[in-house]
Design a protein around this motif. Structure first.
Motif, mmCIF file in Angstrom:
data_model
loop_
_atom_site.group_PDB
_atom_site.id
_atom_site.type_symbol
_atom_site.label_atom_id
_atom_site.label_comp_id
_atom_site.label_asym_id
_atom_site.label_seq_id
_atom_site.Cartn_x
_atom_site.Cartn_y
_atom_site.Cartn_z
ATOM 1 N N ASP A 175 8.835 8.936 32.407
ATOM 2 C CA ASP A 175 9.085 10.155 31.635
ATOM 3 C C ASP A 175 10.575 10.325 31.343
ATOM 4 O OD1 ASP A 175 6.343 10.847 31.507
ATOM 5 O OD2 ASP A 175 6.455 11.771 33.488
ATOM 6 N N GLU A 176 11.408 10.042 32.338
ATOM 7 C CA GLU A 176 12.859 10.109 32.123
ATOM 8 C C GLU A 176 13.298 9.059 31.113
ATOM 9 O OE1 GLU A 176 17.101 9.656 34.524
ATOM 10 O OE2 GLU A 176 15.232 9.667 35.673
ATOM 11 N N GLU A 183 6.285 1.814 34.722
ATOM 12 C CA GLU A 183 6.572 2.455 36.009
ATOM 13 C C GLU A 183 5.467 2.078 36.987
ATOM 14 O OE1 GLU A 183 6.506 6.881 38.064
ATOM 15 O OE2 GLU A 183 6.774 6.753 35.892
ATOM 16 N N ASP A 185 11.973 3.438 37.170
ATOM 17 C CA ASP A 185 11.531 4.290 38.274
ATOM 18 C C ASP A 185 10.774 5.518 37.780
ATOM 19 O OD1 ASP A 185 12.689 2.602 40.144
ATOM 20 O OD2 ASP A 185 14.567 3.728 40.193
ATOM 21 N N ASP A 186 11.121 5.988 36.584
ATOM 22 C CA ASP A 186 10.538 7.225 36.056
ATOM 23 C C ASP A 186 10.334 7.059 34.561
ATOM 24 O OD1 ASP A 186 10.067 9.786 35.012
ATOM 25 O OD2 ASP A 186 11.332 10.753 36.525
#
Length: 145
Positions: free
Chosen positions: A99-100, A140, A96-97
């Motif tokens: 960067d995370e 993503e 979903d993310d």
């Protein structure tokens, strides 16, 4: 004949580090064991086969990884696989993310091979080198599909 993908198996040098990496990304451990015996020798094709295994599942319940660390015979170290080599060399996950996910990977010392790319405003994606040199692709989606 019906067929379905059961799991993807990956040999690792440190099963605990690999489990920590993949569980931090969001997979769940569904079982751990140590396997050996005649049945394991026959199934795998190695005499004296003895390994620690961990089964991990994606949150949607559709994807399963089997990680294994050989106790016997001794694991054979190889050069890290390159993205253009013939044969199986990566496991891919939708996130979903990104960067995370990359922040989580970085806590395990795992970073993109080059950077994060955008594919036709459809995906942000990257390859990174995970535990034991595994190439992991993270993607993503940029628009609902």
């Amino acid at each position: 004949m019906a067929i379905r993908l059961e799991n993807v198996g990956i040999a690792v040098s440190d099963i605990d580090a690999a489990v920590a990496f993949f569980t931090d990304l969001g997979l769940s451990v569904v079982g751990r064991d140590t396997v050996s015996g005649e049945w394991a020798d026959t199934a795998v094709g190695l005499d004296g086969n003895h390994a620690k295994i961990a089964m991990l599942q994606t949150p949607d319940g559709h994807g399963t990884l089997e990680l294994f660390e050989y106790i016997h015979p001794t694991a054979i170290e190889t050069e890290p696989t390159q993205p253009n080599e013939i044969g199986m060399h990566r496991v891919a996950f939708s996130v979903d993310d990104i960067d995370e996910a990359l922040a989580i990977a970085a806590r395990h010392g795992c970073h993109p091979l080059r950077g994060v790319a955008t594919y036709e405003d459809v995906y942000k994606l990257t390859y990174l080198r995970g535990p034991s040199g595994i190439i992991v692709m993270l993607a993503e989606a940029l628009r609902a599909g």
